[in-house]
Design a protein around this motif. Structure first.
Motif, PDB file in Angstrom:
ATOM      1  N   GLY A  36       0.786  -1.222   0.000  1.00 29.64           N
ATOM      2  CA  GLY A  36       0.000   0.000   0.000  1.00 29.64           C
ATOM      3  C   GLY A  36       0.818   1.271   0.000  1.00 29.64           C
ATOM      4  O   GLY A  36       0.250   2.365   0.167  1.00 29.64           O
ATOM      5  N   PRO A  55       1.204  -2.031  -4.713  1.00 26.59           N
ATOM      6  CA  PRO A  55      -0.238  -1.849  -4.592  1.00 26.59           C
ATOM      7  C   PRO A  55      -0.820  -2.944  -3.675  1.00 26.59           C
ATOM      8  O   PRO A  55      -0.367  -4.087  -3.706  1.00 26.59           O
ATOM      9  CB  PRO A  55      -0.746  -2.019  -6.030  1.00 26.59           C
ATOM     10  CG  PRO A  55       0.450  -1.791  -6.894  1.00 26.59           C
ATOM     11  CD  PRO A  55       1.628  -2.269  -6.101  1.00 26.59           C
ATOM     12  N   GLY A  57      -4.278  -3.828  -3.490  1.00 25.69           N
ATOM     13  CA  GLY A  57      -5.683  -3.820  -3.852  1.00 25.69           C
ATOM     14  C   GLY A  57      -6.159  -2.509  -4.429  1.00 25.69           C
ATOM     15  O   GLY A  57      -7.246  -2.434  -5.010  1.00 25.69           O
ATOM     16  N   SER A  58      -5.349  -1.459  -4.275  1.00 21.87           N
ATOM     17  CA  SER A  58      -5.695  -0.149  -4.826  1.00 21.87           C
ATOM     18  C   SER A  58      -4.487   0.411  -5.576  1.00 21.87           C
ATOM     19  O   SER A  58      -3.346   0.225  -5.142  1.00 21.87           O
ATOM     20  CB  SER A  58      -6.095   0.826  -3.709  1.00 21.87           C
ATOM     21  OG  SER A  58      -7.222   0.352  -3.000  1.00 21.87           O
ATOM     22  N   PRO A  59      -4.713   1.115  -6.692  1.00 24.59           N
ATOM     23  CA  PRO A  59      -3.586   1.687  -7.455  1.00 24.59           C
ATOM     24  C   PRO A  59      -2.811   2.706  -6.634  1.00 24.59           C
ATOM     25  O   PRO A  59      -3.350   3.365  -5.745  1.00 24.59           O
ATOM     26  CB  PRO A  59      -4.280   2.352  -8.651  1.00 24.59           C
ATOM     27  CG  PRO A  59      -5.622   1.725  -8.735  1.00 24.59           C
ATOM     28  CD  PRO A  59      -6.003   1.378  -7.326  1.00 24.59           C
ATOM     29  N   GLU A 115       1.202   5.266 -12.668  1.00 16.80           N
ATOM     30  CA  GLU A 115       0.282   4.539 -11.794  1.00 16.80           C
ATOM     31  C   GLU A 115       0.644   3.058 -11.771  1.00 16.80           C
ATOM     32  O   GLU A 115       0.847   2.442 -12.820  1.00 16.80           O
ATOM     33  CB  GLU A 115      -1.161   4.711 -12.257  1.00 16.80           C
ATOM     34  CG  GLU A 115      -2.169   4.032 -11.336  1.00 16.80           C
ATOM     35  CD  GLU A 115      -3.593   4.176 -11.830  1.00 16.80           C
ATOM     36  OE1 GLU A 115      -4.249   5.180 -11.456  1.00 16.80           O
ATOM     37  OE2 GLU A 115      -4.048   3.289 -12.591  1.00 16.80           O
ATOM     38  N   SER A 117      -0.478  -0.821 -10.432  1.00  8.24           N
ATOM     39  CA  SER A 117      -1.619  -1.607  -9.981  1.00  8.24           C
ATOM     40  C   SER A 117      -1.326  -3.089 -10.193  1.00  8.24           C
ATOM     41  O   SER A 117      -0.296  -3.469 -10.756  1.00  8.24           O
ATOM     42  CB  SER A 117      -2.898  -1.189 -10.722  1.00  8.24           C
ATOM     43  OG  SER A 117      -2.739  -1.355 -12.124  1.00  8.24           O
TER      44      SER A 117
END
Length: 274
Positions: A36, A55, A57-59, A115, A117
């Motif tokens: 995270g 990541p 679970g979220s970008p 980004e 992910s």
């Protein structure tokens, strides 16, 4: 979330005076791959930045980092992203790139936000740039492979050159990794220095209870730093960078400095090491 840390350059005379904890404070990098988070370590050796993005679970988005003094992280920088985890996606300038384990995405200067992910564990390397080269996904099949060493010398290995002039253009970043055959444990020995470039190592692919004894320092004043899995070490231009592990391992090497000539090394005779 982006965590930032700065490491200042020190001279070899000062390095001789450091105890174990002080040596680790200057050169050893632990705790990079935190779920995270994006972690960034800004080194004053050739302004190399090394870091990670995991990541959870979220970008995660890498854009503004105060240490660079620019509006966007890549405004005056290039970057390489090595995936040491499962398949993931890195999006740059509205284009998504699927990155498998062991592949590198080169991102040119001025590309904008990045980004991260998916299930990737991304190792990040960035250096100042003077020219924009295209963002390029470098697959393992594209890499330049150099087989070296022998079982008898316990250093049988393959050097996988990904961000290299024969594979992909960059301003000053060189990135690849070295994999060892089973039973081989010695890296970069005989040792060398390259006063025109600094280097950083990431040791990975190791069992949790394994360790690598990373050798550094001037050839006449060698020191060691004990490395665990997924820990990095900063190597100054004046320092050797070699090591031996308790089992086979892989390490990512990255260089920044005056040139991109991989063979620009000053070899150290075994008899000159102390």
């Amino acid at each position: 979330m982006i965590k930032t840390e700065t490491r200042y350059a020190i001279d070899p005379a000062t390095a001789k005076t450091l105890d174990t904890d002080q040596l680790r404070d200057h050169f050893h990098v632990a705790g990079l791959f935190t779920p995270g988070e994006i972690n960034v370590v800004y080194s004053h050796y050739d302004r190399l930045i090394l870091g990670s993005a995991v990541p959870n679970g979220s970008p995660l988005t890498l854009d503004h980092v105060e240490a660079t003094g620019t509006q966007s992280f890549l405004e005056r920088r290039e970057m390489a992203v090595l995936n040491i985890g499962d398949t993931g996606t890195v999006s740059v300038d509205s284009t998504s790139h699927t990155i498998e384990n062991g592949e590198v995405l080169y991102i040119g200067m001025g590309a904008g936000p990045v980004e991260f992910s998916g299930a990737g564990r991304y190792y990040l390397l960035s250096a100042p740039a003077h020219h924009t080269y295209p963002t390029t996904l470098i697959k393992i099949a594209d890499a330049r492979r150099v087989e070296m060493g022998s079982k008898e010398a316990a250093n049988e290995r393959v050097i996988i050159q990904l961000l290299h002039p024969d594979v992909c253009k960059s301003c000053q970043l060189l990135v690849g990794y070295t994999q060892f055959a089973e039973g081989s444990v010695w890296n970069t020995m005989p040792a060398h220095t390259h006063d025109r470039r600094m280097e950083a190592y990431l040791y990975f692919g190791m069992p949790e209870d394994a360790r690598v004894f990373h050798l550094m320092g001037e050839p006449s004043q060698t020191r060691h730093i004990v490395m665990a899995n997924e820990e990095a070490v900063i190597s100054p231009p004046w320092s050797i960078h070699a090591g031996a592990g308790t089992s086979s391992y892989t390490f990512c090497w990255a260089m920044a400095g005056d040139n991109v000539d991989f063979t620009d090394m000053d070899m150290i005779a075994m008899g000159d090491l102390r």
